[in-house]
Design a protein around this motif. Structure first.
Motif, short mmCIF file in Angstrom:
data_model
loop_
_atom_site.label_atom_id
_atom_site.label_comp_id
_atom_site.label_asym_id
_atom_site.label_seq_id
_atom_site.Cartn_x
_atom_site.Cartn_y
_atom_site.Cartn_z
N GLU A 160 37.38 106.72 62.48
CA GLU A 160 36.95 108.07 62.93
C GLU A 160 35.59 108.48 62.39
OE1 GLU A 160 39.52 112.27 63.12
OE2 GLU A 160 40.13 110.84 61.36
N ILE A 161 35.10 107.86 61.36
CA ILE A 161 33.83 108.31 60.72
C ILE A 161 33.13 107.65 61.91
CG2 ILE A 161 32.16 107.90 58.87
CD1 ILE A 161 34.59 108.26 56.95
N TYR A 178 42.04 116.50 75.03
CA TYR A 178 43.36 116.70 74.93
C TYR A 178 43.93 115.38 74.65
CZ TYR A 178 48.19 118.05 75.28
OH TYR A 178 49.50 118.27 74.86
N CYS A 179 44.04 114.47 75.52
CA CYS A 179 44.46 113.11 75.54
C CYS A 179 43.83 112.32 74.27
CB CYS A 179 44.21 112.26 76.69
SG CYS A 179 45.06 112.65 78.18
N PHE A 180 42.76 112.54 73.72
CA PHE A 180 42.13 112.04 72.82
C PHE A 180 42.87 112.48 71.42
CE2 PHE A 180 38.83 112.25 69.25
CZ PHE A 180 38.37 110.94 69.19
N VAL A 218 44.96 110.19 68.54
CA VAL A 218 44.40 110.25 67.34
C VAL A 218 45.52 111.04 66.32
CG1 VAL A 218 42.81 110.59 65.75
CG2 VAL A 218 41.77 110.12 67.94
N LYS A 219 46.16 111.78 66.74
CA LYS A 219 47.09 112.27 65.99
C LYS A 219 48.10 111.49 65.38
CE LYS A 219 50.32 116.53 66.23
NZ LYS A 219 50.88 117.39 67.10
N ARG A 239 46.04 102.94 72.23
CA ARG A 239 47.01 103.75 72.83
C ARG A 239 46.71 104.13 74.42
NH1 ARG A 239 50.81 103.88 69.92
NH2 ARG A 239 51.34 105.85 70.85
N VAL A 240 46.73 102.87 75.38
CA VAL A 240 46.44 102.82 76.39
C VAL A 240 47.08 103.88 77.42
CG1 VAL A 240 46.09 101.26 78.70
CG2 VAL A 240 46.07 100.41 76.22
N LYS A 241 48.41 104.06 77.01
CA LYS A 241 49.27 105.11 77.98
C LYS A 241 48.47 106.56 78.01
CE LYS A 241 52.44 107.18 74.55
NZ LYS A 241 54.06 107.46 74.23
#
Length: 401
Positions: free
Chosen positions: A272-273, A391-393, A397-398, A343-345
């Motif tokens: 993330e950094i 939103y998808c990102f 990541v969540k 997380r291709v979906k």
């Protein structure tokens, strides 16, 4: 960073040369021929996407996390041979389905499908093996030769020369790029476990990429259907060919950083950094380039000598395309971040959401503004996509937190 610079600079040189070749080729073709070529090329791109089966994304993910050398060779061979068989089969059926009496000579371009499909994967071979300098030199040589011969063929034989030389040079390009990896892909053995891992990723990647290609060209499909005999379609096609250099620039950066981010994906905090630092730099670079090229083409448009150019009307379209490209920079690199996490979906979800928006908005703008509506719709779609990708990102990541 030096590897990235060599890769980046060589791509800039290639794009500059290809930019010049597009202009020269257009001098020997009519706007209607340009429109016919572009329409067929968009269909061919969709067929290529189907032929790859999403395995390029699966390869990148599996190869990057693999530790054993024999596993890496097996992944290369598996993905290469599956794409080979699929592309030949799909090309055969595409040619059977094509009605040559209506699609005419442009259907020759279907023969490039297997070679373009495999070349797409081979470029990933270079990148995951950190062979950026060799890739840059190989691509530079291939593009220089290809662009030169296509210009010469088009000059002497017109549209037929363009089409036949494009097919022949796709074969040459494929073989030239493949040479360092011939040993790696010779021995193909079907591995059920590897197939399961790859297809778990590729099924979403394939659907996502197919939807992405359809979404990208929906407005052009609508415009070509409504205004088949319009010279404006030829001007738009020319602008799209030039604008392709900007889109390839984005994809070049994406392709370079995707394996780097994938290797960091085991530790989400570090990932993330690094991504946040990278994303800020890329957004700023994107905006600066957008402003620079917009004013460059605006200045070019005002020159009296340029007004006599056959495709002068294309400059207006190109300027609007660049505005949309500048907007897309805010979200384009979040897509590779999602892919790097496997997380291709979520890229598939993004494309599913975007498809009806693109169809409805494209039809609205084209109905209201004719062919000009294609570029106006592109700007609107770029704005909407920024929010949906964000939103998808967030969702992708969540899961890791």
């Amino acid at each position: 960073m030096s590897k990235f610079l060599s890769f980046f600079v060589s791509n800039l040189i290639i794009k500059f040369f290809m930019f010049g070749s597009q202009i020269l080729v257009a001098l020997y073709l009519t706007p209607k021929e340009m429109g016919g070529i572009k329409t067929t090329q968009t269909i061919v791109e969709l067929v290529v996407t189907l032929s790859i089966l999403g395995l390029n994304t699966a390869f990148l993910r599996e190869y990057s996390i693999s530790k054993q050398e024999h596993e890496k060779k097996e992944i290369k061979s598996f993905c290469f041979n599956l794409i080979l068989y699929a592309s030949v089969l799909i090309t055969f059926f595409s040619i059977l389905m094509a009605n040559f009496s209506t699609i005419n000579i442009y259907s020759i371009l279907y023969l490039t499908v297997p070679f373009v499909s495999l070349s797409t994967l081979i470029i990933y071979f270079y990148q995951v093996d950190d062979m950026y300098l060799k890739l840059s030199l190989s691509q530079f040589k291939v593009k220089m030769i290809s662009a030169s011969l296509i210009i010469i063929s088009t000059y002497f034989f017109g549209v037929i020369g363009f089409l036949i030389s494009t097919v022949i040079l796709s074969i040459f390009s494929f073989y030239y790029l493949l040479r360092p990896f011939i040993r790696d892909i010779k021995h193909f053995k079907y591995n059920k476990i590897l197939a399961t891992r790859c297809f778990n990723i590729s099924k979403y990647a394939l659907l996502s990429t197919v939807l992405g290609v359809i979404t990208n060209y929906t407005s052009f499909y609508i415009a070509s259907g409504l205004y088949q005999d319009s010279n404006a379609l030829g001007y738009l096609a020319f602008a799209m060919n030039i604008f392709l250099a900007f889109e390839i620039l984005t994809s070049t950066i994406q392709q370079y950083f995707l394996p780097k981010l994938t290797k960091l994906s085991d530790t989400i905090k570090i990932w993330e950094i690094e991504f946040n630092k990278l994303n800020v730099k890329l957004i700023m670079s994107h905006l600066i380039l957008s402003v620079f090229f917009y004013y460059t083409f605006s200045s070019l448009e005002s020159l009296s000598i340029v007004k006599d150019f056959k495709y002068y009307d294309s400059i207006y379209y190109l300027k609007i395309f660049i505005i949309s490209w500048g907007i897309s920079g805010f979200s384009a690199y979040k897509l590779i971040a999602i892919l790097s996490l496997g997380r291709v979906k979520y890229t598939f979800i993004y494309n599913i959401i975007m498809l009806p928006i693109v169809i409805i908005s494209s039809y609205f703008f084209i109905s209201k503004y004719n062919v000009d509506g294609v570029v106006y719709g592109k700007v609107f779609i770029s704005l909407i996509s920024c929010f949906i990708i964000k939103y998808c990102f967030f969702l992708a990541v969540k899961i890791f937190k």
